[in-house]
Scaffold this motif. Sequence first.
Motif, PDB file in Angstrom:
ATOM      1  N   THR A  27      -3.296  -5.614  -1.658  1.00  0.00           N
ATOM      2  CA  THR A  27      -3.472  -4.314  -1.290  1.00  0.00           C
ATOM      3  C   THR A  27      -2.074  -3.592  -1.663  1.00  0.00           C
ATOM      4  O   THR A  27      -1.133  -4.166  -1.387  1.00  0.00           O
ATOM      5  CB  THR A  27      -4.105  -4.009  -0.098  1.00  0.00           C
ATOM      6  N   GLN A  34      -2.760   5.790  -3.106  1.00  0.00           N
ATOM      7  CA  GLN A  34      -3.340   6.788  -2.261  1.00  0.00           C
ATOM      8  C   GLN A  34      -3.947   7.915  -3.049  1.00  0.00           C
ATOM      9  O   GLN A  34      -5.091   8.052  -2.762  1.00  0.00           O
ATOM     10  CB  GLN A  34      -2.652   7.035  -1.057  1.00  0.00           C
ATOM     11  N   SER A  39      -8.251   6.824  -1.780  1.00  0.00           N
ATOM     12  CA  SER A  39      -8.575   6.044  -0.550  1.00  0.00           C
ATOM     13  C   SER A  39      -7.218   5.884   0.240  1.00  0.00           C
ATOM     14  O   SER A  39      -6.151   6.551  -0.082  1.00  0.00           O
ATOM     15  CB  SER A  39      -9.103   4.760  -0.931  1.00  0.00           C
ATOM     16  N   ALA A  40      -7.071   4.910   1.112  1.00  0.00           N
ATOM     17  CA  ALA A  40      -6.255   4.534   1.966  1.00  0.00           C
ATOM     18  C   ALA A  40      -5.033   3.571   1.296  1.00  0.00           C
ATOM     19  O   ALA A  40      -4.059   3.420   1.573  1.00  0.00           O
ATOM     20  CB  ALA A  40      -6.487   3.925   3.480  1.00  0.00           C
ATOM     21  N   PHE A  41      -5.544   2.821   0.470  1.00  0.00           N
ATOM     22  CA  PHE A  41      -4.834   1.847  -0.471  1.00  0.00           C
ATOM     23  C   PHE A  41      -5.417   1.341  -1.765  1.00  0.00           C
ATOM     24  O   PHE A  41      -6.702   1.625  -1.857  1.00  0.00           O
ATOM     25  CB  PHE A  41      -4.564   0.653   0.208  1.00  0.00           C
ATOM     26  N   SER A  42      -4.776   0.818  -2.476  1.00  0.00           N
ATOM     27  CA  SER A  42      -5.411   0.146  -3.859  1.00  0.00           C
ATOM     28  C   SER A  42      -5.743  -1.274  -3.500  1.00  0.00           C
ATOM     29  O   SER A  42      -5.060  -1.864  -2.712  1.00  0.00           O
ATOM     30  CB  SER A  42      -4.645   0.397  -5.013  1.00  0.00           C
ATOM     31  N   GLN A 124      -1.704   3.817   6.315  1.00  0.00           N
ATOM     32  CA  GLN A 124      -2.441   4.748   6.968  1.00  0.00           C
ATOM     33  C   GLN A 124      -2.710   3.945   8.468  1.00  0.00           C
ATOM     34  O   GLN A 124      -2.848   2.788   8.269  1.00  0.00           O
ATOM     35  CB  GLN A 124      -3.815   5.281   6.651  1.00  0.00           C
ATOM     36  N   PRO A 125      -2.230   4.727   9.648  1.00  0.00           N
ATOM     37  CA  PRO A 125      -2.105   3.943  10.934  1.00  0.00           C
ATOM     38  C   PRO A 125      -3.708   3.324  11.187  1.00  0.00           C
ATOM     39  O   PRO A 125      -3.481   2.479  11.956  1.00  0.00           O
ATOM     40  CB  PRO A 125      -1.950   5.038  11.920  1.00  0.00           C
ATOM     41  N   TRP A 126      -4.740   3.611  10.784  1.00  0.00           N
ATOM     42  CA  TRP A 126      -6.158   3.428  11.205  1.00  0.00           C
ATOM     43  C   TRP A 126      -6.440   2.045  10.258  1.00  0.00           C
ATOM     44  O   TRP A 126      -7.546   1.584  10.652  1.00  0.00           O
ATOM     45  CB  TRP A 126      -6.992   4.690  11.026  1.00  0.00           C
ATOM     46  N   VAL A 127      -5.607   1.789   9.317  1.00  0.00           N
ATOM     47  CA  VAL A 127      -6.120   0.484   8.710  1.00  0.00           C
ATOM     48  C   VAL A 127      -5.177  -0.559   9.253  1.00  0.00           C
ATOM     49  O   VAL A 127      -4.058  -0.742   9.548  1.00  0.00           O
ATOM     50  CB  VAL A 127      -5.236   0.767   6.998  1.00  0.00           C
ATOM     51  N   VAL A 128      -6.163  -1.722   9.745  1.00  0.00           N
ATOM     52  CA  VAL A 128      -5.549  -2.691  10.577  1.00  0.00           C
ATOM     53  C   VAL A 128      -5.452  -3.900   9.477  1.00  0.00           C
ATOM     54  O   VAL A 128      -6.760  -4.259   8.902  1.00  0.00           O
ATOM     55  CB  VAL A 128      -6.412  -2.888  11.588  1.00  0.00           C
ATOM     56  N   PRO A 130      -5.114  -8.020   8.405  1.00  0.00           N
ATOM     57  CA  PRO A 130      -5.270  -9.178   9.069  1.00  0.00           C
ATOM     58  C   PRO A 130      -4.034  -9.845   9.546  1.00  0.00           C
ATOM     59  O   PRO A 130      -3.118  -9.628   8.825  1.00  0.00           O
ATOM     60  CB  PRO A 130      -6.106  -9.871   8.047  1.00  0.00           C
TER      61      PRO A 130
END
Lengths: 141, 135
Positions: A27, A34, A39-42, A124-128, A130
């Motif tokens: 990613t 973005q 979106s939040a990432f590619s 983005q902070p809400w993308v966790v 793995p």
Amino acid sequence: MKLPLTGGCLCGALRYEISELPLMTYTCHCIDCQHLTGSAFSLAITVPDTAFRLTKGEPRVLRRTAESGRIVERWLCPECGSWIVGSPQPDATPGEMIRRVRAGTLDDTSWLRPIAHFWARSKQPWVVLPEGDQIFETQPG
Amino acid sequence: MAKITGGCLCGAVRYTADADPTSATVCHCRDCQKFTGSAFAALVRVPSEGLTIEGNLKTFSSIGGSGNPILRHFCPECGSSIAEEPGTRPGVVILNVGTFDDPAIAKPGREIFRGDALPWVHVDGDIQRFTKRPD
């Protein structure tokens, strides 16, 4: 996952086939990715250039200098705007050329599992991400 | 209500909108995966009244993951996925969060079409999660 991998844009004007296993799934969280994806990432897979074949349609080619300084060419569908793949680029292995395919455009996305995440400093902070994955603040040289 | 400004990657399209960016929707449907080329779309609903768009958009019309018609707007120059208009919700435009000047102002309040989600994608927070669309 079954070879050849197949995919295409949302409207179906562009279609492609990939005849070999991807080298990597990753990613990218850079600001350009973005903006382009909205979106939040590619999400991308890298494949040998020789394994990628456009089977339908004529893409629009967008040329741009990336945040990393590299010049990249993106192939977009002129009808629906989907970004499907980049032009061939040199691989880390001299003499080899690879393509970065936008993995969300694959017909089957269920098997995708990235192992590396780039430009995490603008994530983005809400993308966790793995646990245990390789996470890079920018992009390794 | 907060003012949102944004635009596409190449700058040909710019917009301003009034919206609450803290109730964003993460949509994992296959159409959103294909349109973005990514794992999901991150979306904020705004009233079309109060939304100003400068520059030309190209529009692709299709049946969305919900089975309803949806217009998808993108920049014809750089392909950035900018906005959607669901046929079922007149007066509402959905902005793609990644095109905000500051995407960090958006916070997801729910995930939809989680059934199509890539299993490793984890959206943080105590939010609503729907296998398909909410009833």
